[in-house]
Motif scaffolding. Structure first.
Motif, PDB file in Angstrom:
ATOM      1  N   UNK A 193     -37.455 -16.726 -25.126  1.00  0.00           N
ATOM      2  CA  UNK A 193     -36.899 -17.711 -24.199  1.00  0.00           C
ATOM      3  C   UNK A 193     -37.989 -18.250 -23.277  1.00  0.00           C
ATOM      4  N   UNK A 194     -37.941 -19.545 -23.038  1.00  0.00           N
ATOM      5  CA  UNK A 194     -38.948 -20.174 -22.189  1.00  0.00           C
ATOM      6  C   UNK A 194     -39.955 -20.997 -22.962  1.00  0.00           C
ATOM      7  N   UNK A 195     -40.081 -20.759 -24.270  1.00  0.00           N
ATOM      8  CA  UNK A 195     -40.927 -21.640 -25.086  1.00  0.00           C
ATOM      9  C   UNK A 195     -40.364 -23.064 -25.010  1.00  0.00           C
ATOM     10  N   UNK A 196     -41.235 -24.054 -25.134  1.00  0.00           N
ATOM     11  CA  UNK A 196     -40.822 -25.453 -24.950  1.00  0.00           C
ATOM     12  C   UNK A 196     -41.172 -26.283 -26.184  1.00  0.00           C
ATOM     13  N   UNK A 197     -40.354 -27.291 -26.442  1.00  0.00           N
ATOM     14  CA  UNK A 197     -40.611 -28.182 -27.573  1.00  0.00           C
ATOM     15  C   UNK A 197     -40.327 -29.625 -27.180  1.00  0.00           C
ATOM     16  N   UNK A 198     -41.081 -30.547 -27.810  1.00  0.00           N
ATOM     17  CA  UNK A 198     -40.865 -31.975 -27.655  1.00  0.00           C
ATOM     18  C   UNK A 198     -41.153 -32.641 -29.001  1.00  0.00           C
ATOM     19  N   UNK A 199     -40.421 -33.698 -29.305  1.00  0.00           N
ATOM     20  CA  UNK A 199     -40.628 -34.374 -30.582  1.00  0.00           C
ATOM     21  C   UNK A 199     -40.243 -35.841 -30.458  1.00  0.00           C
ATOM     22  N   UNK A 200     -41.012 -36.690 -31.153  1.00  0.00           N
ATOM     23  CA  UNK A 200     -40.769 -38.138 -31.176  1.00  0.00           C
ATOM     24  C   UNK A 200     -40.549 -38.555 -32.630  1.00  0.00           C
ATOM     25  N   UNK A 201     -39.495 -39.303 -32.875  1.00  0.00           N
ATOM     26  CA  UNK A 201     -39.200 -39.762 -34.236  1.00  0.00           C
ATOM     27  C   UNK A 201     -38.243 -40.952 -34.140  1.00  0.00           C
ATOM     28  N   UNK A 202     -37.831 -41.464 -35.276  1.00  0.00           N
ATOM     29  CA  UNK A 202     -36.841 -42.542 -35.319  1.00  0.00           C
ATOM     30  C   UNK A 202     -35.648 -42.111 -36.153  1.00  0.00           C
TER      31      UNK A 202
END
Length: 423
Positions: A193-202
């Motif tokens: 817990x606490x790990x972070x994620x970000x993602x860009x797509x269409x």
């Protein structure tokens, strides 16, 4: 095309002095009232539905019932059997009518003055539709317009990557791509817990519904305080993801032979065998998955074995090079065309999860050889592809700056909402 006739009255005067206009039609000094007829052509406004003008047609929508066929669907619409038979034979290379499936949408178009169907339209999936023009026995396939919607999502791990991404509305297929991308840097089977994620797509949107997605355009994962940026960049004619230091994410092997899935049993030299009831080395990595789940080869190579044995069940063995060989056991079936001598590409489906051989339930036992010796796959370090070359460094730094600024601007959320930025 339709024609419309318009009449108009005009007072035409001929001037004195002997002038004649258009012959002798007008007398000197006379005032004639002449009716002039104009011919105007105009396009009748169309009402298009699946590309068909339905202005003079009735529209009947429905869904395929259990055990329904093209014949039983069209029977109430007075379509002769010989036409149904002819169009079924004619359409086989475009769409096999035997594949008409339960609960799929269809539309029947009939003339307003007749109950006999003129068109039958079938949707095999949310994007494609097949048009059967019954009066001319013609068949063609089309696609609906696809809207691309830009999406940026950021979140914090509270349970696991899969659950938290699904809660934010991320497509399961995109989660698999994300896990493949970072798989060599992060063990997604045990993210704290606490790990972070970000993602860009269409997202691909049809009729207001999301039907798919494009490739990832940028991504980020923070694991135990370590940040990993995935920057897309084309080098040597291939689009590859690199980290912020210019090192490639791509390696000779995928991290897992299944798409993002739960590992039920890791490499263990003293495992209690659930069938043989004895302690013995387990020289593979087990992946729990449903029967029929696709199994993919982790790398390019040549099939050296594809057969059945009483212990392994249906299995495939692949030689990748002079150092590495892999084996995939307990398949429900081996994929079509997979046999000794077949060349396979990384990610290609070679079989399907099952429980053949000595297995108590559906799973894949994956085995990995290095220089002829079975080793723990999950502890192997596989060298990456080439890093950013010196001649591409400046261009890469510009792309990196743009993508890292974009990633930094994405907010993190634990709520089931997503930030959507329209292009």
């Amino acid at each position: 095309m339709k024609k419309r006739w318009i009449s108009a009255s005009a007072m035409v005067f001929a001037l004195a002095g002997g002038f004649y206009w258009l012959g002798d039609n007008f007398s000197l000094g006379a005032a004639d009232e002449t009716e002039i007829i104009f011919e105007e052509e105009f396009e009748e406004e169309e009402e298009l539905f699946y590309g068909i003008n339905i202005k003079e047609l009735d529209v009947i929508e429905g869904v395929v019932g259990k055990n329904q066929t093209l014949s039983t669907i069209l029977a109430p619409f007075n379509v002769p059997y010989q036409i149904i038979d002819e169009i079924a034979r004619k359409s086989i290379d475009i769409f096999d009518v035997k594949k008409i499936a339960f609960n799929k949408k269809f539309i029947v178009l009939t003339p307003k003055d007749s109950s006999q169907a003129q068109f039958f339209i079938y949707e095999p999936n949310p994007v494609e539709y097949v048009v059967f023009k019954l009066d001319e026995v013609e068949v063609y396939k089309e696609e609906k317009p696809i809207e691309l919607r830009h999406v940026e999502i950021g979140g914090v791990i509270t349970k696991n990557l899969y659950t938290n991404m699904v809660d934010l509305g991320v497509n399961v297929g995109l989660i698999d791509k994300f896990a493949d991308l970072f798989g060599w840097n992060v063990d997604f089977m045990s993210t704290p817990p606490g790990d972070k994620f970000k993602v860009v797509f269409k997202e691909k949107v049809v009729d207001g519904n999301v039907v798919g997605f494009t490739d990832i355009e940028a991504a980020f994962f923070e694991h135990k305080g370590q940040e990993y940026h995935a920057i897309p960049f084309t080098q040597n004619g291939e689009l590859t993801f690199f980290d912020q230091n210019g090192n490639s994410f791509k390696k000779a092997f995928l991290r897992h032979p299944l798409e993002y899935s739960r590992i039920s049993s890791r490499f263990n030299l003293n495992r209690f065998h659930p069938v043989q009831k004895v302690y013995k080395p387990h020289l593979g990595t087990d992946y729990a998955a449903k029967t029929g789940t696709e199994i993919r080869t982790i790398g390019d190579g040549t099939v050296v074995e594809a057969r059945f044995t009483s212990a392994n069940g249906n299995y495939v063995k692949i030689k990748h090079n002079g150092t590495y060989t892999t084996q995939y056991l307990h398949m429900s079936k081996i994929a079509s065309g997979i046999k000794p001598g077949t060349r396979v590409k990384q990610g290609q489906v070679i079989g399907f999860v099952g429980s053949t051989g000595l297995a108590t339930g559906p799973h894949l036992c994956f085995r990995f050889w290095k220089n002829g010796q079975q080793v723990d796959w999950l502890k192997e370090e596989i060298p990456p592809s080439d890093p950013i070359s010196p001649e591409n460094r400046l261009a890469f730094e510009q792309v990196k700056l743009e993508k890292m600024q974009q990633i930094a601007a994405i907010p993190l959320t634990e709520k089931p909402d997503k930030l959507v930025a329209e292009n």
